[in-house]
Structures are given as structure tokens and as C-alpha cells.
Design a protein around this motif. Structure first.
Motif, PDB file in Angstrom:
ATOM      1  N   VAL A  35       0.847  -1.184   0.000  1.00 38.69           N
ATOM      2  CA  VAL A  35       0.000   0.000   0.000  1.00 38.69           C
ATOM      3  C   VAL A  35       0.886   1.239   0.000  1.00 38.69           C
ATOM      4  N   ASP A  52      -7.201   9.394   4.509  1.00 38.28           N
ATOM      5  CA  ASP A  52      -6.819   9.015   3.145  1.00 38.28           C
ATOM      6  C   ASP A  52      -6.002   7.723   3.164  1.00 38.28           C
ATOM      7  N   ASP A  53      -5.096   7.621   4.131  1.00 39.33           N
ATOM      8  CA  ASP A  53      -4.291   6.407   4.257  1.00 39.33           C
ATOM      9  C   ASP A  53      -5.168   5.201   4.564  1.00 39.33           C
ATOM     10  N   ALA A  56      -6.813   4.003   1.522  1.00 41.08           N
ATOM     11  CA  ALA A  56      -5.894   3.265   0.659  1.00 41.08           C
ATOM     12  C   ALA A  56      -5.725   1.830   1.145  1.00 41.08           C
ATOM     13  N   ASN A  59      -8.928  -0.064   0.314  1.00 41.94           N
ATOM     14  CA  ASN A  59      -8.999  -0.360  -1.125  1.00 41.94           C
ATOM     15  C   ASN A  59      -8.095  -1.536  -1.489  1.00 41.94           C
TER      16      ASN A  59
END
Length: 244
Positions: A35, A52-53, A56, A59
């Protein structure tokens, strides 16, 4: 025949997916994903934050679409903790000298809001579109004290900037409360002192000790690979008895 879960690796502050390569080289038979955290990079104008991390990480788990074991290193433990409880089929979270905190905590809450001495903090960036960020100083000692000197120097040269928001925002969920967890203690770590690691590791179901500095994926990739294989094997279902 059962297969091992996919291993998803989450790097720490200032780093990128490049840092995992020596470890990945020791695990050629495994499905490994890395990641890239938006909060780490070279351009302060585009750095992301903790959430945001976490997105990620979520996802990456969704892209696997099956059994997954997450490994977070250092700061990477924070977005892992935020994301993994609801990200998908996460079988285990592994904290590698990582931040294992609870809901409402931030990275800075661990140190009473005082910046560590190896952070060079830029609270008022130069450009109007830049975000507040910090860089690593004395990185050779703090991060790579037991790494082969040439590799350590190469790694220092690749370090980026880290958004300040990523270490001030609070966790809204804690994956280790519902997902099986392991903490790998790095006993010679100069960045996250062993007593602090041990305090966080008290929350984990399992603890493993590794005689290494802060970055064993660079200094001891073979030994770290061995430990991760053991942890992955825990996720295999029990063999079924043959019918009588």
C-alpha cells in the motif's frame, strides 16, 4: 487444498512501497500486495491525511477480494487500525514495531503532543497550497541503525515528507478489538522505544520478539519472513478428519 491468505504490507512515515522489497524477495511464493500511503511523498501540496491512508488500506484489501493478513510498520499501524475492522476479509492484523492505539488516540497523543527529536516539523509551509508536514532527521540512527551502511544510505535518500495531519487526527475505530492481532517487538528500536512497544503490545493476542532495530525488513528480511510465514500459517483452517 488450502492456500495462505494474501499479505498486505503498509509502510510507515516518510517511506514508500520500495522499503518492502528485501522482504518480498524472501517470500517469492506468496501473494503480496503493498500500500502506498497518500500521507507520505515528496510534494507537500498533495500529501493526504490519516483517513486518506485508511482508505488506501481498505482499497487494497478490497482488491484482494479474499482472505488477507495486514502488516503495518511504525506509523502504518494507524491507518491499519482505522481501516481493518471494516475493510473486508481480514484474518489478522500484525503490528511491526507499529502504533497500536485505541479510538480517540492520535500519533501525537502517545508523546503528549510533543514532537519527537528526529522530526523536522514545518507547520507553516512555504507555498500557499502546501500542507503542514515533517521530515526525518538523524534517520540513520533512528531508523536504520542496524541496516547495512550502503542500503541505509540509499534508504535515507529515498525518504519523503509526511503530512502533519496524519499524526494529529484521531482514530475512529480500532481493528484489533475485533480482528486477531500479533505484535512484533523490535527490541533494539531507536525510534519507538521498547517499553512503548510493550505497552501497546499488551493489547495484542500474540507477541513475537525480534532482536532488531526499527526496520527489520531491511536489516533482517530473512528472519522477518520466517516470522510472517508462521503468522500466516495460523490462518489456515484445521484439517478435516477423514470419514470413518
Amino acid at each position: 487444498m488450502s492456500t495462505l491468505p494474501t499479505l498486505v504490507l503498509v509502510h510507515g512515515a516518510w517511506h514508500g512501497t520500495w522499503c518492502w522489497q528485501p522482504l518480498i524477495d524472501q517470500l517469492p511464493d506468496l501473494d503480496i500486495r503493498t500500500v502506498a500511503l497518500p500521507s507520505s511523498g515528496q510534494d507537500p501540496a498533495v500529501l493526504g491525511d490519516l483517513y486518506d491512508d485508511a482508505e488506501a488500506v481498505a482499497n487494497a484489501v478490497a482488491a484482494v477480494g479474499g482472505p488477507t493478513v495486514l502488516v503495518g510498520h511504525s506509523y502504518g499501524g494507524s491507518p491499519l487500525t482505522e481501516a481493518a475492522a471494516t475493510a473486508g476479509d481480514v484474518r489478522r492484523v500484525i503490528y511491526l514495531s507499529a502504533l497500536m492505539q485505541d479510538v480517540g488516540d492520535s500519533v501525537l497523543s502517545l508523546v503528549d503532543g510533543v514532537y519527537p527529536p528526529f522530526w523536522d516539523v514545518h507547520e507553516e509551509p512555504q507555498g500557499r497550497t502546501d500542507h503542514a508536514y515533517f521530515e526525518a532527521v538523524h534517520a540513520l540512527d533512528a531508523l536504520y541503525g542496524d541496516v547495512e551502511p550502503h542500503l541505509a544510505q540509499q534508504s535515507v535518500a529515498r525518504l519523503g515528507r509526511q503530512s502533519l495531519a496524519s499524526v494529529t487526527q484521531q482514530l475512529t475505530q480500532a481493528a484489533w478489538r475485533t480482528v486477531p492481532s500479533t505484535y512484533i517487538l523490535c527490541e533494539q528500536d531507536m525510534a519507538i522505544p521498547l517499553p512503548l512497544q510493550e505497552a501497546m503490545a499488551a493489547r495484542a493476542q500474540r507477541t513475537v520478539r525480534l532482536r532488531s532495530g526499527h526496520s527489520p525488513f531491511l536489516s533482517q528480511p530473512l528472519e522477518l519472513a520466517r516470522i510472517l510465514r508462521q503468522e500466516l500459517a495460523l490462518q489456515l483452517p484445521e484439517p478435516q478428519s477423514a470419514p470413518a
